[in-house]
Write a protein that holds these residues in place. Structure first.
Motif, PDB file in Angstrom:
ATOM      1  N   ARG A  87       0.840  -1.209   0.000  1.00  0.00           N
ATOM      2  CA  ARG A  87       0.000   0.000   0.000  1.00  0.00           C
ATOM      3  C   ARG A  87       0.872   1.255   0.000  1.00  0.00           C
ATOM      4  N   ILE A  88       1.914   1.240   0.805  1.00  0.00           N
ATOM      5  CA  ILE A  88       2.827   2.388   0.844  1.00  0.00           C
ATOM      6  C   ILE A  88       3.498   2.581  -0.516  1.00  0.00           C
ATOM      7  N   ALA A  89       3.927   1.485  -1.144  1.00  0.00           N
ATOM      8  CA  ALA A  89       4.559   1.587  -2.464  1.00  0.00           C
ATOM      9  C   ALA A  89       3.578   2.152  -3.493  1.00  0.00           C
ATOM     10  N   ASP A  90       2.312   1.702  -3.441  1.00  0.00           N
ATOM     11  CA  ASP A  90       1.299   2.240  -4.358  1.00  0.00           C
ATOM     12  C   ASP A  90       1.089   3.734  -4.133  1.00  0.00           C
ATOM     13  N   LEU A  91       0.982   4.137  -2.881  1.00  0.00           N
ATOM     14  CA  LEU A  91       0.758   5.558  -2.578  1.00  0.00           C
ATOM     15  C   LEU A  91       1.965   6.410  -2.970  1.00  0.00           C
ATOM     16  N   GLU A  92       3.180   5.889  -2.730  1.00  0.00           N
ATOM     17  CA  GLU A  92       4.372   6.643  -3.126  1.00  0.00           C
ATOM     18  C   GLU A  92       4.452   6.774  -4.643  1.00  0.00           C
ATOM     19  N   SER A  93       4.054   5.718  -5.352  1.00  0.00           N
ATOM     20  CA  SER A  93       4.049   5.770  -6.807  1.00  0.00           C
ATOM     21  C   SER A  93       3.020   6.781  -7.306  1.00  0.00           C
ATOM     22  N   ALA A  94       1.835   6.768  -6.719  1.00  0.00           N
ATOM     23  CA  ALA A  94       0.798   7.719  -7.107  1.00  0.00           C
ATOM     24  C   ALA A  94       1.226   9.150  -6.785  1.00  0.00           C
ATOM     25  N   LEU A  95       1.878   9.341  -5.637  1.00  0.00           N
ATOM     26  CA  LEU A  95       2.352  10.670  -5.268  1.00  0.00           C
ATOM     27  C   LEU A  95       3.432  11.150  -6.225  1.00  0.00           C
ATOM     28  N   ALA A  96       4.343  10.267  -6.571  1.00  0.00           N
ATOM     29  CA  ALA A  96       5.398  10.649  -7.518  1.00  0.00           C
ATOM     30  C   ALA A  96       4.794  11.005  -8.870  1.00  0.00           C
ATOM     31  N   GLY A  97       3.785  10.254  -9.324  1.00  0.00           N
ATOM     32  CA  GLY A  97       3.116  10.575 -10.587  1.00  0.00           C
ATOM     33  C   GLY A  97       2.397  11.910 -10.520  1.00  0.00           C
ATOM     34  N   ALA A  98       1.729  12.176  -9.404  1.00  0.00           N
ATOM     35  CA  ALA A  98       1.018  13.443  -9.243  1.00  0.00           C
ATOM     36  C   ALA A  98       1.999  14.609  -9.176  1.00  0.00           C
ATOM     37  N   GLN A  99       3.129  14.402  -8.481  1.00  0.00           N
ATOM     38  CA  GLN A  99       4.130  15.466  -8.405  1.00  0.00           C
ATOM     39  C   GLN A  99       4.749  15.728  -9.777  1.00  0.00           C
ATOM     40  N   ALA A 100       5.014  14.676 -10.541  1.00  0.00           N
ATOM     41  CA  ALA A 100       5.580  14.844 -11.879  1.00  0.00           C
ATOM     42  C   ALA A 100       4.592  15.574 -12.786  1.00  0.00           C
ATOM     43  N   ALA A 101       3.306  15.217 -12.696  1.00  0.00           N
ATOM     44  CA  ALA A 101       2.294  15.888 -13.513  1.00  0.00           C
ATOM     45  C   ALA A 101       2.169  17.358 -13.125  1.00  0.00           C
TER      46      ALA A 101
END
Length: 115
Positions: A87-101
């Motif tokens: 779950r943490i890995a999924d959230l970190e991935s989503a956060l990184a994608g949102a930050q990149a966008a």
């Protein structure tokens, strides 16, 4: 006299041994005792939290703790930790994608203004 003392000692030792082992047949053999089980297992209906772990106490047996109780608790904790890590890995991935966008969207207007 010496022979009498040896025989008396043997009789006393035999009597004490029979008393300790339970030589009287009137009471019968010692009853079977159910093995001591974990009193407050980990909650099955919700995730385990810190208070659950701090309250977890394994019953003692002859050679330490009951292996089945410890194995069950460790299996449960391992599974929950694996779920949380995923779950943490999924959230970190989503956060990184949102930050990149957001960074990409922020950079585009600046590039358009420079032209």
């Amino acid at each position: 006299m010496f022979l009498f003392l040896v025989i008396a000692l043997a009789v006393v030792v035999a009597a004490v041994t029979l008393a300790v082992v339970g030589g009287s047949e009137s009471d019968g053999p010692l009853p079977e005792v159910d093995p001591e089980r974990l009193q407050d297992p980990l909650p099955p209906d919700r995730p385990v939290d810190r208070a659950d772990i701090e309250a977890l106490r394994f019953p003692l047996t002859t050679r330490g703790y009951r292996m089945a109780d410890v194995d069950d608790a460790l299996t449960r904790l391992g599974a929950e930790l694996a779920e949380r890590d995923a779950r943490i890995a999924d959230l970190e991935s989503a956060l990184a994608g949102a930050q990149a966008a957001a960074h990409h969207a922020f950079q585009k207007p600046e590039q358009g203004e420079q032209q």
